[in-house]
Design a protein around this motif. Structure first.
Motif, PDB file in Angstrom:
ATOM      1  N   SER A 194     -14.277   0.245  -9.070  1.00 58.16           N
ATOM      2  CA  SER A 194     -13.960   1.592  -9.559  1.00 58.16           C
ATOM      3  C   SER A 194     -12.856   2.233  -8.726  1.00 58.16           C
ATOM      4  CB  SER A 194     -15.212   2.472  -9.520  1.00 58.16           C
ATOM      5  OG  SER A 194     -15.730   2.551  -8.200  1.00 58.16           O
ATOM      6  N   LYS A 195     -12.879   2.011  -7.409  1.00 54.82           N
ATOM      7  CA  LYS A 195     -11.849   2.591  -6.543  1.00 54.82           C
ATOM      8  C   LYS A 195     -10.499   1.925  -6.782  1.00 54.82           C
ATOM      9  CE  LYS A 195     -10.772   3.853  -1.782  1.00 54.82           C
ATOM     10  NZ  LYS A 195     -11.163   3.770  -0.349  1.00 54.82           N
ATOM     11  N   VAL A 196     -10.539   0.612  -7.057  1.00 46.17           N
ATOM     12  CA  VAL A 196      -9.289  -0.101  -7.352  1.00 46.17           C
ATOM     13  C   VAL A 196      -8.613   0.514  -8.569  1.00 46.17           C
ATOM     14  CG1 VAL A 196      -8.322  -2.282  -8.166  1.00 46.17           C
ATOM     15  CG2 VAL A 196      -9.927  -2.283  -6.269  1.00 46.17           C
ATOM     16  N   MET A 197      -9.394   0.709  -9.632  1.00 45.72           N
ATOM     17  CA  MET A 197      -8.797   1.234 -10.860  1.00 45.72           C
ATOM     18  C   MET A 197      -8.393   2.701 -10.707  1.00 45.72           C
ATOM     19  SD  MET A 197      -8.720  -1.539 -12.294  1.00 45.72           S
ATOM     20  CE  MET A 197      -7.708  -0.921 -13.631  1.00 45.72           C
ATOM     21  N   ASN A 198      -9.157   3.452  -9.912  1.00 45.13           N
ATOM     22  CA  ASN A 198      -8.745   4.833  -9.637  1.00 45.13           C
ATOM     23  C   ASN A 198      -7.426   4.870  -8.863  1.00 45.13           C
ATOM     24  OD1 ASN A 198     -10.895   6.069 -10.929  1.00 45.13           O
ATOM     25  ND2 ASN A 198     -12.185   6.117  -9.095  1.00 45.13           N
ATOM     26  N   SER A 199      -7.278   3.930  -7.906  1.00 47.94           N
ATOM     27  CA  SER A 199      -6.037   3.853  -7.134  1.00 47.94           C
ATOM     28  C   SER A 199      -4.866   3.471  -8.031  1.00 47.94           C
ATOM     29  CB  SER A 199      -6.180   2.833  -5.997  1.00 47.94           C
ATOM     30  OG  SER A 199      -7.098   3.269  -5.027  1.00 47.94           O
ATOM     31  N   ILE A 200      -5.119   2.552  -8.974  1.00 46.30           N
ATOM     32  CA  ILE A 200      -4.078   2.150  -9.925  1.00 46.30           C
ATOM     33  C   ILE A 200      -3.600   3.363 -10.725  1.00 46.30           C
ATOM     34  CG2 ILE A 200      -3.576   0.785 -11.989  1.00 46.30           C
ATOM     35  CD1 ILE A 200      -3.740  -0.952  -9.550  1.00 46.30           C
ATOM     36  N   SER A 201      -4.575   4.105 -11.268  1.00 47.70           N
ATOM     37  CA  SER A 201      -4.217   5.282 -12.075  1.00 47.70           C
ATOM     38  C   SER A 201      -3.519   6.332 -11.226  1.00 47.70           C
ATOM     39  CB  SER A 201      -5.480   5.882 -12.705  1.00 47.70           C
ATOM     40  OG  SER A 201      -6.108   4.952 -13.564  1.00 47.70           O
TER      41      SER A 201
END
Length: 427
Positions: free
Chosen positions: A43-50
């Motif tokens: 979840s943090k990876v995808m939040n960082s991507i966004s």
């Protein structure tokens, strides 16, 4: 261990680009994998991507779009060609390199590298045929000017993206970039080719290049081509005055590159003698031409955010704390290494940005960090760079000749850019 994971990610990125995978897809995929292997929750990876995509594009997407519109309007109107003819006539045959260099700088500021190259290369060949001078003797000044503006001067994608990431003032970055660009372009574009290329004996015929009646006037051409630069510089200088005065808010408005470019596009629409419908088509085509560049920058911003949120930037800062190197030199070394590995100057600069962001401080102002990374992104262009092959094929060179001319020129620009940044940091 985290550094090994980063190196593995960069190696994977290099392999994917070597296999002709689209850089946007490669960057996005490597960013996700790197984040996961560095121990970040999904979840943090995808939040960082966004977050990385949003923070990178949020402050610059309109600058890139308006800059592309401006460049396409200038190209389609014939203003770029008109500037070429004027400068060639003004300088004459004996100083033709200077004419081509100045033309490249003026055309290169509003136009992206590939567009500027395509616009100017027919004129280079025409000048060579008319004067009897070597194509390379004429062409290297043009390529140098376009490369310098591409690496150091907003509104090109690399400097704009780095300015957003480093929170640098684009106006100051442009002014510092101009201070660096002019002497570097002269050394790498005028004196370097004179050392390595034999100047052919000029033919006796006069320099004749057909200008055509359809081109705009000289006044319109120069105004439209240089208007964004003048507005941004005027706004930056006017708003930097410490005392309050009537009209300061207007200069503050002009200092914003989005406002300056929007005003430039509007003025160009009024100045150029073309229909609104045709001008809007040019604007649309201009934006289409940089769509993939914007997506690559977005993916690069995602990779940058992964490196920041995973703590990789701080890790690099700690590992280099005892090296006793200038942060600006360190940023150049990291970016240059990525450039040699990955090929693309923009991808190298964006990949490095997340690693060197923590190095910004009193000894490394953000504006100079933009230029240091920009200089590193031009280092040693070779077979994994599309610019290398474009130069090789247009001038019909062997690999050895391309390394001797194009690669050497790019390396000179990069090293001189670093030295210039270090000198400016001492002032």
């Amino acid at each position: 261990m985290s550094l090994l994971i980063l190196l593995a990610g960069i190696l994977l990125l290099f392999i994917l680009i070597l296999k002709k995978v689209n850089p946007m897809i490669a960057l996005l995929g490597v960013a996700i994998l790197t984040g996961l292997f560095l121990g970040m929750p999904t979840s943090k990876v995808m939040n960082s991507i966004s977050s990385g995509i949003g923070s990178t594009l949020g402050s610059m997407v309109m600058v890139l779009a308006l800059g592309a519109m401006m460049g396409k309007l200038i190209e389609d109107s014939g203003s770029a060609r008109k500037i070429v003819f004027i400068l060639i006539k003004s300088f004459g045959k004996n100083n033709i390199q200077w004419a081509v260099l100045i033309t490249g700088l003026m055309v290169g500021i509003p136009l992206f590298y590939n567009a500027g190259f395509v616009v100017l290369i027919p004129l280079v060949f025409a000048i060579s045929a008319a004067t009897g001078l070597s194509k390379l003797y004429i062409g290297i000044p043009m390529a140098t000017a376009l490369s310098v503006t591409h690496g150091f001067l907003p509104p090109h994608p690399g400097p704009v993206a780095l300015s957003a990431i480093f929170h640098a003032d684009i106006g100051k970055t442009l002014i510092y970039g101009l201070i660096l660009s002019l002497p570097i372009a002269v050394i790498a574009g005028i004196y370097f080719p004179r050392l390595i290329i034999k100047r052919d004996q000029p033919v006796l015929s006069a320099l004749v290049i057909e200008e055509g009646d359809e081109l705009p006037s000289a006044t319109r051409s120069f105004i439209t081509a240089l208007l964004p630069v003048f507005l941004i510089i005027a706004g930056t200088v006017g708003s930097s005055v410490s005392i309050d005065y009537f009209g300061k808010s207007f200069f503050t408005f002009l200092a914003d590159p989005t406002a300056a470019l929007l005003l430039s596009v509007i003025i160009t629409l009024f100045v150029q003698q073309t229909s609104i419908e045709k001008a809007m088509l040019s604007c649309a085509e201009g934006v289409k031409s940089i769509a993939m560049i914007i997506l690559i920058i977005a993916a690069g911003g995602a990779f940058k955010q992964i490196l920041i949120d995973s703590g990789m930037g701080e890790t690099v800062k700690q590992l280099t704390a005892n090296l006793n190197l200038s942060p600006l030199l360190l940023a150049w070394l990291i970016t240059a290494s990525l450039r040699v590995t990955l090929g693309s100057a923009t991808v190298a600069a964006l990949t490095a940005s997340g690693m060197v962001l923590p190095l910004i401080g009193p000894n490394a102002p953000p504006e100079l960090m933009v230029l240091s990374v920009g200089a590193g992104s031009l280092m040693f262009s070779h077979v994994n760079d599309t610019g290398f092959w474009m130069f090789k094929e247009y001038f019909n060179l062997s690999l050895k000749e391309t390394f001797r001319t194009w690669t050497a020129m790019e390396s000179i620009v990069s090293v001189l850019g670093l030295l210039g940044v270090l000198a400016l940091n001492q002032l």
